[in-house]
Design a protein around this motif. Structure first.
Motif, PDB file in Angstrom:
ATOM      1  N   ASP A  19      -5.490  11.172  -9.343  1.00  0.00           N
ATOM      2  CA  ASP A  19      -5.669  10.758  -7.975  1.00  0.00           C
ATOM      3  C   ASP A  19      -6.133   9.344  -7.761  1.00  0.00           C
ATOM      4  O   ASP A  19      -6.499   8.624  -8.906  1.00  0.00           O
ATOM      5  N   GLY A  20      -5.781   8.844  -6.474  1.00  0.00           N
ATOM      6  CA  GLY A  20      -6.281   7.271  -6.745  1.00  0.00           C
ATOM      7  C   GLY A  20      -6.215   6.784  -5.109  1.00  0.00           C
ATOM      8  O   GLY A  20      -5.555   6.254  -4.613  1.00  0.00           O
ATOM      9  N   PRO A  21      -7.527   7.369  -4.269  1.00  0.00           N
ATOM     10  CA  PRO A  21      -7.659   6.841  -3.097  1.00  0.00           C
ATOM     11  C   PRO A  21      -7.681   5.376  -2.963  1.00  0.00           C
ATOM     12  O   PRO A  21      -7.954   4.723  -3.854  1.00  0.00           O
ATOM     13  N   VAL A  55       0.795  -1.392   0.038  1.00  0.00           N
ATOM     14  CA  VAL A  55       0.036  -0.085   0.021  1.00  0.00           C
ATOM     15  C   VAL A  55       1.031   1.307   0.114  1.00  0.00           C
ATOM     16  O   VAL A  55       0.509   2.194  -0.509  1.00  0.00           O
ATOM     17  N   ASP A  56       1.933   1.299   0.723  1.00  0.00           N
ATOM     18  CA  ASP A  56       2.698   2.335   0.967  1.00  0.00           C
ATOM     19  C   ASP A  56       3.426   2.814  -0.445  1.00  0.00           C
ATOM     20  O   ASP A  56       3.379   3.848  -0.764  1.00  0.00           O
ATOM     21  N   ASP A  91      -0.381  -1.366 -13.494  1.00  0.00           N
ATOM     22  CA  ASP A  91       0.760  -2.081 -13.952  1.00  0.00           C
ATOM     23  C   ASP A  91       1.720  -2.290 -12.882  1.00  0.00           C
ATOM     24  O   ASP A  91       2.244  -3.542 -12.552  1.00  0.00           O
ATOM     25  N   LEU A  92       2.185  -1.068 -12.148  1.00  0.00           N
ATOM     26  CA  LEU A  92       3.298  -1.341 -11.469  1.00  0.00           C
ATOM     27  C   LEU A  92       2.752  -2.016 -10.047  1.00  0.00           C
ATOM     28  O   LEU A  92       3.405  -2.633  -9.534  1.00  0.00           O
ATOM     29  N   THR A  97       2.842   5.870  -2.876  1.00  0.00           N
ATOM     30  CA  THR A  97       3.905   6.868  -3.388  1.00  0.00           C
ATOM     31  C   THR A  97       3.956   7.021  -5.124  1.00  0.00           C
ATOM     32  O   THR A  97       4.208   8.062  -5.538  1.00  0.00           O
ATOM     33  N   ASP A  98       3.687   5.895  -5.598  1.00  0.00           N
ATOM     34  CA  ASP A  98       3.358   5.917  -6.982  1.00  0.00           C
ATOM     35  C   ASP A  98       2.326   6.886  -7.422  1.00  0.00           C
ATOM     36  O   ASP A  98       2.522   7.678  -8.380  1.00  0.00           O
TER      37      ASP A  98
END
Length: 456
Positions: free
Chosen positions: A363-365, A350-351, A395-396, A355-356
């Motif tokens: 945005d990406g909650p 999650v961390d 993908d990451l 960061t990505d």
């Protein structure tokens, strides 16, 4: 053989229940997320298993693709007719056929939704626990091997589907499994069909396992300074054997969206939302134990309640999380990720995802099922360039999850959205899946283009 001739052959059987009207085609052309609309050539509304068998046999004769449709809430494009053909809408096959309290099972048709089933069960002392949030059809939930907020205690559809009636690609109907508690008789065809996403057969009936309604339920919420603290609290709680029924996490961005959507005033930091089931004494003890564990991990603002209204408000907020996040950015749509990692790698995953996202243009909650190691980033997009960036971020996350020994999809399924990762996740196992598909559906008419790739 053409699609049109196959549809013409079905017209005498279905009459007005075979629709080629623009509203019907448009209604079955979209998904809940970012995929472009794709209209089928027609929509069928069967009412019996025999009709489904005739539909599939006729389509097989004319090489017409067949795609099952429940409520259209799947998130990876599962029900889109990307090769054209016929969408089979199961909304008229929505009956609760038989409740068996002694066996703690129920037989239902595939179009029955989970909320409708639990409403029908309310006076039996039993309930069906799998809760993906959306009021999805039970056939669709089995086809995608869905889970959701209660999986940490009650399991996923894999554990709660006892048997199936399925129409195969040539129109044959088979029964697999049933109310019996165990069997060593041959291949487990029930398990094969659960999660097959309509690529091996159309589910026309389900036998589901039920659970006793708990005497008491309490819900709780707690804020944490960091995601690491929240995950550590969950790990300790699980290791101590506290039987949590639900345990969900929200990141700070999700909390801000919830506050705006529901008029809440939660502090903008990571939160856990929990639910405990048992006797009144048990749920009080469980809540107290978790409160003590949370305090050891810098938890703050812990509160819990057994009042039904407060519990419903809490979980209504969680179930509406996707829409709260969409509302936070009007005019946007979403690409929803669905990675799952071993629990000891969850905070790290999650961390890294946060960061990505923080260094990207969109945005990406993030929210998810912390007890399972499964989380979702709701990547918000408006323009084509945003969608490209969302795919890059997704993908990451997926490749990181695979490196951690996780999976590309914890509960949403493969559809068309996760096809590119199946070889990396399964290796030669994905080839075996394709071999099974060729054997059971040699003409590739059942939901073609999903879950596996076939050469030719």
């Amino acid at each position: 053989m053409t699609i049109d001739t196959g549809l013409a052959a079905l017209s005498p059987l279905l009459g007005e229940r075979l629709s080629r009207s623009k509203p019907d085609l448009d209604a079955h052309a979209t998904s809940e997320t970012h995929f472009a609309p794709v209209r089928p050539d027609a929509v069928a509304y069967p009412e019996t298993t025999d009709e489904v068998a005739t539909i599939v046999a006729t389509c097989a004769e004319h090489l017409c693709p067949v795609v099952g449709w429940g409520t259209g809430t799947a998130l990876e494009g599962h029900a889109l007719a990307i090769k054209g053909g016929l969408t089979v809408d199961f909304s008229r096959m929505d009956k609760v056929i038989e409740v068996s309290p002694e066996n703690m099972t129920v037989r239902v048709q595939p179009g029955c939704t989970r909320e409708a089933l639990n409403l029908a069960l309310r006076d039996t002392g039993l309930f069906f626990p799998v809760d993906p949030g959306a009021n999805a059809s039970l056939g669709g939930m089995a086809a995608t091997r869905a889970s959701g907020t209660t999986a940490v205690r009650y399991g996923t559809m894999r554990e709660n589907v006892a048997g199936l009636e399925v129409v195969l690609a040539d129109g044959r109907m088979i029964r697999a499994g049933g109310a019996v508690r165990k069997s060593s008789a041959g291949y487990d065809l029930t398990a094969l069909m659960v999660g097959s996403e309509g690529t091996l057969g159309l589910i026309t009936e389900l036998t589901l396992r039920l659970h006793g309604q708990p005497e008491a339920i309490s819900a709780a919420i707690c804020a944490f300074a960091t995601m690491e603290d929240a995950v550590a609290a969950v790990t300790d709680t699980i290791q101590m054997g506290v039987p949590m029924a639900r345990i969900e996490f929200l990141d700070a961005a999700t909390v801000r969206a919830f506050n705006a959507y529901a008029g809440e005033d939660m502090p903008a930091c990571p939160h856990l939302m929990l639910e405990f089931h048992g006797s009144e004494t048990q749920v009080a003890e469980q809540a107290q134990t978790f409160g003590e564990i949370a305090a050891d991990h810098n938890g703050r603002g812990f509160r819990w309640s057994s009042h039904p209204e407060e519990r419903r408000a809490l979980w209504s907020m969680r179930h509406n999380g996707y829409y709260a996040i969409l509302q936070s950015k009007p005019g946007h749509r979403a690409l929803v990720t669905d990675v799952c990692v071993p629990l000891d790698r969850l905070a790290e995953a999650v961390d890294a995802a946060q960061t990505d996202i923080a260094t990207s243009r969109i945005d990406g909650p993030i929210l998810g099922h912390v007890g399972d190691g499964n989380f979702h980033a709701i990547l918000l997009v408006k323009e084509d360039a945003d969608l490209d960036e969302a795919h890059r971020l997704s993908d990451l996350m997926v490749r990181r999850a695979l490196d951690m020994g996780g999976t590309a999809t914890g509960e949403h399924g493969v559809g068309i959205g996760k096809l590119d990762y199946m070889a990396a996740e399964h290796g030669a196992g994905w080839d075996v899946m394709a071999d099974i598909k060729r054997t059971l559906d040699p003409n590739n008419i059942l939901n073609p283009g999903k879950l596996v790739r076939l050469n030719g």
